[in-house]
Design a protein around this motif. Sequence first.
Motif, short mmCIF file in Angstrom:
data_model
loop_
_atom_site.label_atom_id
_atom_site.label_comp_id
_atom_site.label_asym_id
_atom_site.label_seq_id
_atom_site.Cartn_x
_atom_site.Cartn_y
_atom_site.Cartn_z
N SER A 52 23.36 55.70 45.81
CA SER A 52 22.25 56.42 45.09
C SER A 52 22.03 55.52 44.18
CB SER A 52 22.32 57.80 45.04
OG SER A 52 21.16 58.25 44.26
N MET A 53 20.64 54.97 43.75
CA MET A 53 20.17 54.24 42.76
C MET A 53 19.09 54.69 42.06
SD MET A 53 21.18 50.72 44.43
CE MET A 53 22.70 51.12 45.49
N ARG A 107 29.16 57.72 45.91
CA ARG A 107 29.80 56.85 44.86
C ARG A 107 29.42 57.16 43.52
NH1 ARG A 107 34.06 56.52 45.62
NH2 ARG A 107 34.08 54.88 44.17
N TRP A 108 27.97 58.02 43.46
CA TRP A 108 27.36 57.92 41.95
C TRP A 108 27.30 59.33 41.53
CZ3 TRP A 108 28.34 53.69 39.81
CH2 TRP A 108 28.27 52.53 40.35
N ARG A 109 28.14 60.35 42.19
CA ARG A 109 28.16 61.67 41.85
C ARG A 109 29.29 62.14 41.17
NH1 ARG A 109 26.09 65.26 46.63
NH2 ARG A 109 28.23 65.21 47.32
N PHE A 110 29.39 63.05 40.26
CA PHE A 110 30.35 63.87 39.60
C PHE A 110 31.15 62.63 38.82
CE2 PHE A 110 29.92 65.76 43.69
CZ PHE A 110 29.61 66.63 43.60
N HIS A 111 30.68 62.05 38.09
CA HIS A 111 31.25 61.04 37.15
C HIS A 111 32.01 61.65 35.87
CE1 HIS A 111 30.89 57.45 39.10
NE2 HIS A 111 29.49 57.62 39.32
#
Length: 177
Positions: A172-173, A18-22
Motif C-alpha cells: 500500500s503506497m 508490508r506497510w502496516r504495524f511498523h
Amino acid sequence: MGSGHYVRERPDLAPLHRWRFHDHQAPFAADLQSQGRRVTWDWHSEPVEATADIAQRLRVEESTTLTRTHYVFRADGKPLQLATSYEPLEFAPHSDEERRSLIGRLASYGIKVTEIVESVHTRVPRPSEIDALDLPAGVHVLHLKRTHWAGERPVETSDIVVPGDRFEIVYSMAVHL
C-alpha cells in the motif's frame, strides 16, 4: 505401471501486508494476529562480521562487526517466515526489554527512520529453508530484502523468506498531493 500424476491442491494465499504495524515489535506477527492467527517467534542474536553484500547494503566496511539476529515466526504452530536482520552494534537490542519495534528503538537513540525500501524476488529455497519452513517439494520462496533508512544512512537491513505457496505480498503506497 505408474498410477498417474498427482497435483497438490493450491492453498488459498493469505495476504501479507508490508506497510502496516511498523510500530509493533514484530510487524509480520501483528499482521497475522490481525487475521486471527496465534503467532509465536524465536530469535537469536550474535555479533558477526559484515559480508561483502551486507556491507554494501549498510554502507559499512567489509568485516565491520554487526549484530545479526535470526528469527523464525510461526502461526498456529506452523513455521511461516524466516528473517535475518543486520544492524550496527550500537543500535542492536541487548535484552528482551529492548526488543521493541525497530523504528521505536532507533527513535530512542535520536534516529528517525525516513524510508523503508524492499525488493522482492522468488527463488528456489535453500535446504535449510526447506527444513525450517517445512516446504513441500517444488515450492519456491519469496525473498524480501528490506533496508531501513535514516536520511541517507541505512540503519538496518534484513533478508526475509516466506513460502511462495502460502502468501501474496500486498503493498500500500500513500499518495501525497
